[in-house]
Write an enzyme that holds these catalytic residues in place. Structure first.
Site, short mmCIF file in Angstrom:
data_model
loop_
_atom_site.label_atom_id
_atom_site.label_comp_id
_atom_site.label_asym_id
_atom_site.label_seq_id
_atom_site.Cartn_x
_atom_site.Cartn_y
_atom_site.Cartn_z
N GLY A 1 0.80 -1.22 0.00
CA GLY A 1 0.00 0.00 0.00
C GLY A 1 0.83 1.26 0.00
O GLY A 1 0.37 2.33 0.41
N ARG B 1 -6.20 -8.30 14.27
CA ARG B 1 -5.54 -8.42 15.57
C ARG B 1 -5.73 -9.81 16.16
O ARG B 1 -4.82 -10.37 16.78
CB ARG B 1 -6.07 -7.38 16.55
CG ARG B 1 -5.47 -6.01 16.40
CD ARG B 1 -5.60 -5.23 17.70
NE ARG B 1 -5.20 -3.85 17.56
CZ ARG B 1 -5.05 -3.02 18.58
NH1 ARG B 1 -5.28 -3.45 19.81
NH2 ARG B 1 -4.68 -1.76 18.39
N LYS C 1 -10.29 -4.58 11.49
CA LYS C 1 -9.02 -4.49 12.21
C LYS C 1 -8.99 -5.44 13.40
O LYS C 1 -7.95 -6.01 13.72
CB LYS C 1 -8.77 -3.05 12.67
CG LYS C 1 -8.39 -2.10 11.54
CD LYS C 1 -8.05 -0.71 12.07
CE LYS C 1 -7.67 0.23 10.93
NZ LYS C 1 -7.33 1.60 11.43
#
Length: 318
Positions: free
Chosen positions: A10, A136, A132
């Site tokens: 990215g 995690r 996210k």
């Protein structure tokens, strides 16, 4: 062990480009610096990539969903930085698993830049956090048993985005220099919020790479540029523009923000994510007793006056 050979995913995106720019400021501190990019990006941004090559950046062209391409890219790389965007966060799960299986990769930075997704018990239920949180979970339940270290760079909201109005949703807060119009979040604009400029995201990631002791690994690093309030931002805008109160300054209460948020989610409105995040920030979800900038060498970051000056210059150039 300090990062030596780095691979970025990215790197040509909004935040990734700032991380790469920061690394370029001290290019000779590292051995290899490579970016993994798609064939489409290689075609549409060929001039930019050619310039990067001249700055000793390796360009690896491939598909992030191609495991063999990713495995090959990991050869000789000890540190991987992901700056994948919100819509592609789930792709990191494969990247992380492949990194854990790699004999070379020892440190992984997932794309965490932004709001703290584990600020408190309620964070686990916030809709914008779910991708996210899945990333995690893979790191902490699966990868923690490997010798792959990780660091979460948690920055809070990007200052530039916090200042901008969301099109069609001015009640969600923001500033318009040309119209001398502002909507402050919270009662009297007094809700404290910690902001990080996009440039400083790069600075903070670079500082983590250069200060790579055990205290910065396998944990979130809650860092930021500065802490302020909407009222203080407004006062600085007025000081740097007319020196007088702006023509239109209003407030959106936390209660009203919650109403707008619920209505947006109920209607399937794409603005719902923005409203949730701004509600979290107004509730104090960016505030800590102590920030972690000191753990990574206390790098020089931008302040409120500089950020407002930059915003005024940007608007004036349009």
């Amino acid at each position: 062990m300090a990062a030596k050979n780095i691979l970025l995913f990215g790197a040509t995106g909004q935040i990734g480009s700032f991380i790469l720019e920061a690394i370029l400021t001290t290019r000779d501190s590292f051995g290899r610096v490579a970016i993994f990019t798609s064939a489409r990006t290689a075609e549409t941004k060929s001039a930019y990539l050619e310039k990067l090559k001249q700055q000793k950046i390796e360009i690896i062209i491939g598909d992030v969903d191609d495991e063999n391409a990713v495995k090959a890219a990991y050869n000789g790389i000890d540190t991987v930085i992901s700056a994948l965007g919100r819509n592609t966060l789930a792709q990191q799960i494969s990247l992380i698993r492949l990194a854990a299986a790699s004999p070379d990769v020892k440190w992984f930075f997932p794309s965490e830049y932004g709001t703290d997704i584990a600020y408190g018990p309620a964070s686990a239920n916030e809709k914008p956090h779910q991708q996210k949180l899945k990333v995690r979970a893979v790191i902490e339940r699966e990868i923690s048993r490997s010798d792959l270290d990780y660091s979460y760079i948690v920055t809070g909201p990007f200052a530039e985005m916090y200042l901008d109005f969301t099109p069609g949703l001015e009640e969600a807060g923001g500033w318009d220099v040309k119209r001398r119009k502002a909507v402050l979040l919270g009662e009297k604009g007094a809700a404290r919020v910690s902001l990080t400029t996009m440039k400083d995201v790069g600075t903070l990631v670079l500082s983590a790479l250069l200060n790579a002791g055990p205290e910065v690994r396998n944990r979130p690093l809650r860092v930021n540029s500065f802490t302020t309030t909407p009222a203080e931002i407004q006062a600085e805008f007025e000081r740097q523009t007319t020196g007088q109160p702006w023509e239109s300054v209003s407030e959106t209460s936390l209660e009203r923000l919650r109403e707008l948020e619920k209505a947006a989610w109920d209607a399937g409105n794409a603005a719902a994510t923005v409203l949730t995040l701004r509600r979290i920030w107004t509730e104090g979800g960016t505030l800590y007793e102590k920030r972690d900038n000191g753990l990574i060498g206390e790098p020089k970051v931008m302040g409120l006056q500089e950020v407002i000056a930059n915003e005024i210059r940007r608007v004036s150039s349009l």
